[in-house]
Write a protein that holds these residues in place. Sequence first.
Motif, PDB file in Angstrom:
ATOM      1  N   ALA A   1     121.724 -13.878  65.353  1.00 57.05           N
ATOM      2  CA  ALA A   1     121.886 -12.497  65.803  1.00 57.05           C
ATOM      3  C   ALA A   1     120.579 -11.726  65.645  1.00 57.05           C
ATOM      4  O   ALA A   1     120.210 -10.930  66.505  1.00 57.05           O
ATOM      5  CB  ALA A   1     123.003 -11.817  65.025  1.00 57.05           C
ATOM      6  N   ASN A   2     119.882 -11.950  64.538  1.00 58.88           N
ATOM      7  CA  ASN A   2     118.595 -11.279  64.338  1.00 58.88           C
ATOM      8  C   ASN A   2     117.582 -11.777  65.359  1.00 58.88           C
ATOM      9  O   ASN A   2     117.543 -12.968  65.681  1.00 58.88           O
ATOM     10  CB  ASN A   2     118.053 -11.549  62.933  1.00 58.88           C
ATOM     11  N   HIS A   3     116.762 -10.861  65.850  1.00 54.86           N
ATOM     12  CA  HIS A   3     115.725 -11.199  66.815  1.00 54.86           C
ATOM     13  C   HIS A   3     114.369 -10.708  66.315  1.00 54.86           C
ATOM     14  O   HIS A   3     114.288  -9.842  65.443  1.00 54.86           O
ATOM     15  CB  HIS A   3     116.016 -10.555  68.173  1.00 54.86           C
ATOM     16  N   TYR A   4     113.318 -11.259  66.901  1.00 57.69           N
ATOM     17  CA  TYR A   4     111.951 -10.845  66.592  1.00 57.69           C
ATOM     18  C   TYR A   4     111.272 -10.383  67.873  1.00 57.69           C
ATOM     19  O   TYR A   4     111.486 -10.968  68.945  1.00 57.69           O
ATOM     20  CB  TYR A   4     111.158 -11.999  65.982  1.00 57.69           C
ATOM     21  N   LEU A   5     110.467  -9.336  67.744  1.00 56.49           N
ATOM     22  CA  LEU A   5     109.657  -8.874  68.867  1.00 56.49           C
ATOM     23  C   LEU A   5     108.268  -9.485  68.715  1.00 56.49           C
ATOM     24  O   LEU A   5     107.666  -9.411  67.641  1.00 56.49           O
ATOM     25  CB  LEU A   5     109.556  -7.345  68.873  1.00 56.49           C
ATOM     26  N   PRO A   6     107.748 -10.114  69.761  1.00 56.72           N
ATOM     27  CA  PRO A   6     106.485 -10.864  69.645  1.00 56.72           C
ATOM     28  C   PRO A   6     105.276  -9.970  69.413  1.00 56.72           C
ATOM     29  O   PRO A   6     105.272  -8.790  69.757  1.00 56.72           O
ATOM     30  CB  PRO A   6     106.395 -11.573  71.004  1.00 56.72           C
ATOM     31  N   ARG A   7     104.265 -10.571  68.806  1.00 54.41           N
ATOM     32  CA  ARG A   7     103.005  -9.878  68.592  1.00 54.41           C
ATOM     33  C   ARG A   7     102.252  -9.720  69.908  1.00 54.41           C
ATOM     34  O   ARG A   7     102.367 -10.547  70.814  1.00 54.41           O
ATOM     35  CB  ARG A   7     102.135 -10.654  67.598  1.00 54.41           C
TER      36      ARG A   7
ATOM     37  N   GLN B   1     117.995  -2.732  73.686  1.00 56.53           N
ATOM     38  CA  GLN B   1     116.925  -2.252  74.552  1.00 56.53           C
ATOM     39  C   GLN B   1     115.579  -2.843  74.132  1.00 56.53           C
ATOM     40  O   GLN B   1     114.765  -3.218  74.981  1.00 56.53           O
ATOM     41  CB  GLN B   1     116.867  -0.723  74.503  1.00 56.53           C
ATOM     42  N   ALA B   2     115.357  -2.944  72.820  1.00 55.14           N
ATOM     43  CA  ALA B   2     114.097  -3.515  72.338  1.00 55.14           C
ATOM     44  C   ALA B   2     113.986  -4.984  72.725  1.00 55.14           C
ATOM     45  O   ALA B   2     112.916  -5.447  73.150  1.00 55.14           O
ATOM     46  CB  ALA B   2     114.003  -3.357  70.824  1.00 55.14           C
ATOM     47  N   ILE B   3     115.074  -5.728  72.582  1.00 63.42           N
ATOM     48  CA  ILE B   3     115.075  -7.144  72.952  1.00 63.42           C
ATOM     49  C   ILE B   3     114.807  -7.307  74.443  1.00 63.42           C
ATOM     50  O   ILE B   3     114.009  -8.158  74.867  1.00 63.42           O
ATOM     51  CB  ILE B   3     116.423  -7.796  72.587  1.00 63.42           C
ATOM     52  N   ARG B   4     115.436  -6.463  75.225  1.00 60.17           N
ATOM     53  CA  ARG B   4     115.318  -6.557  76.678  1.00 60.17           C
ATOM     54  C   ARG B   4     113.941  -6.139  77.168  1.00 60.17           C
ATOM     55  O   ARG B   4     113.349  -6.793  78.037  1.00 60.17           O
ATOM     56  CB  ARG B   4     116.415  -5.688  77.301  1.00 60.17           C
ATOM     57  N   GLU B   5     113.417  -5.068  76.629  1.00 64.49           N
ATOM     58  CA  GLU B   5     112.154  -4.516  77.121  1.00 64.49           C
ATOM     59  C   GLU B   5     110.923  -5.161  76.498  1.00 64.49           C
ATOM     60  O   GLU B   5     109.851  -5.165  77.099  1.00 64.49           O
ATOM     61  CB  GLU B   5     112.134  -3.004  76.857  1.00 64.49           C
ATOM     62  N   ARG B   6     111.077  -5.709  75.275  1.00 65.51           N
ATOM     63  CA  ARG B   6     109.916  -6.240  74.576  1.00 65.51           C
ATOM     64  C   ARG B   6     109.912  -7.765  74.492  1.00 65.51           C
ATOM     65  O   ARG B   6     109.064  -8.360  73.832  1.00 65.51           O
ATOM     66  CB  ARG B   6     109.862  -5.666  73.161  1.00 65.51           C
ATOM     67  N   GLY B   7     110.875  -8.426  75.123  1.00 66.83           N
ATOM     68  CA  GLY B   7     110.896  -9.887  75.084  1.00 66.83           C
ATOM     69  C   GLY B   7     111.301 -10.428  73.734  1.00 66.83           C
ATOM     70  O   GLY B   7     110.728 -11.417  73.251  1.00 66.83           O
ATOM     71  N   GLY B   8     112.302  -9.803  73.102  1.00 70.02           N
ATOM     72  CA  GLY B   8     112.771 -10.261  71.806  1.00 70.02           C
ATOM     73  C   GLY B   8     113.291 -11.689  71.867  1.00 70.02           C
ATOM     74  O   GLY B   8     113.910 -12.095  72.848  1.00 70.02           O
TER      75      GLY B   8
ATOM     76  N   MET C   1     126.401  -6.885  64.618  1.00 72.50           N
ATOM     77  CA  MET C   1     125.311  -6.129  64.018  1.00 72.50           C
ATOM     78  C   MET C   1     124.167  -7.069  63.646  1.00 72.50           C
ATOM     79  O   MET C   1     124.403  -8.214  63.230  1.00 72.50           O
ATOM     80  CB  MET C   1     125.806  -5.380  62.777  1.00 72.50           C
ATOM     81  N   ALA C   2     122.949  -6.588  63.789  1.00 69.75           N
ATOM     82  CA  ALA C   2     121.793  -7.449  63.545  1.00 69.75           C
ATOM     83  C   ALA C   2     120.527  -6.619  63.372  1.00 69.75           C
ATOM     84  O   ALA C   2     120.509  -5.414  63.627  1.00 69.75           O
ATOM     85  CB  ALA C   2     121.615  -8.437  64.699  1.00 69.75           C
ATOM     86  N   LEU C   3     119.482  -7.304  62.939  1.00 67.14           N
ATOM     87  CA  LEU C   3     118.158  -6.707  62.818  1.00 67.14           C
ATOM     88  C   LEU C   3     117.270  -7.186  63.961  1.00 67.14           C
ATOM     89  O   LEU C   3     117.389  -8.325  64.407  1.00 67.14           O
ATOM     90  CB  LEU C   3     117.496  -7.094  61.496  1.00 67.14           C
ATOM     91  N   VAL C   4     116.382  -6.330  64.400  1.00 69.58           N
ATOM     92  CA  VAL C   4     115.312  -6.713  65.316  1.00 69.58           C
ATOM     93  C   VAL C   4     114.013  -6.318  64.624  1.00 69.58           C
ATOM     94  O   VAL C   4     113.820  -5.150  64.273  1.00 69.58           O
ATOM     95  CB  VAL C   4     115.439  -6.009  66.680  1.00 69.58           C
TER      96      VAL C   4
END
Length: 256
Positions: free
Chosen positions: A196-202, A177-184, A4-7
């Motif tokens: 485990a936590n990821h960030y989606l770029p600006r 899906q967010a990591i994969r589609e948004r380049g997390g 489990m993690a946050l994006v």
Amino acid sequence: MTQMALVIDLNVCVGCQACVTSCKEWNTSGESGSLADFNPYDADPSGTFFNRVQSFEAGSFPDTEMIHFPKSCLHCEDPPCVPVCPTGASYKRKEDGLVLVDFDRCIGCKYCAWACPYGARELDEARKEMTKCTLCVDRIHDEHLSERDRKPACVLACPTSARLFGDIHDPQSVVSQAIRERGGYQLMPEWGTRPANHYLPRVPTTAAGCGSDGCSCKSAGSTTDEVSEASGSPDSQLESQLERGELHLASIATRI
């Protein structure tokens, strides 16, 4: 194994501190116990927080922008804080991948804080125990709550839905899906901790108008219908978002 993690979507975080205050409120009255606050309204406040938002200005005048960067424990898949704990108080759970602290075993030696390269642990000065984000473990597994509410307090409180929660090892989860589609991306992957936590770029904000190449709606993978809805009336936009389950309870309250 479940992880489990946050994006966190840096493109829509507005630095409102709702995640900070909701985290403090939930955890200071939950299993984590009372979290210390010393002179919270003084010129030099101090206290224990599981989640903080760092804000800074980027760019050169006049082309500058404010960036808000939420930071908490990243629940690393190979956490360096666990093996250094002399009492076994810091541990990683197999069932959900969360890195937690057994307060009954913690002696406040700070070894785990020194080992963490992200500065995600804080010693509660009143209790002399190490504390950290638990992803609201006492909430996400509470079967008395509806499935929609079994999320960390910070996720439910975010007014822009900048925080996603789920299993990053499940390819069909919203976070995967967010990591994969948004380049997390992970924070400081060179440390080998596998956060485990990821960030989606600006996304650059140079383009004008919704639907353009630089628009966050388009970059987030929105369909033509979704972009059209974004330009509609507030009521119709809210209704469509509710139907898709994109708004959290606290977010709805801020929009009505």
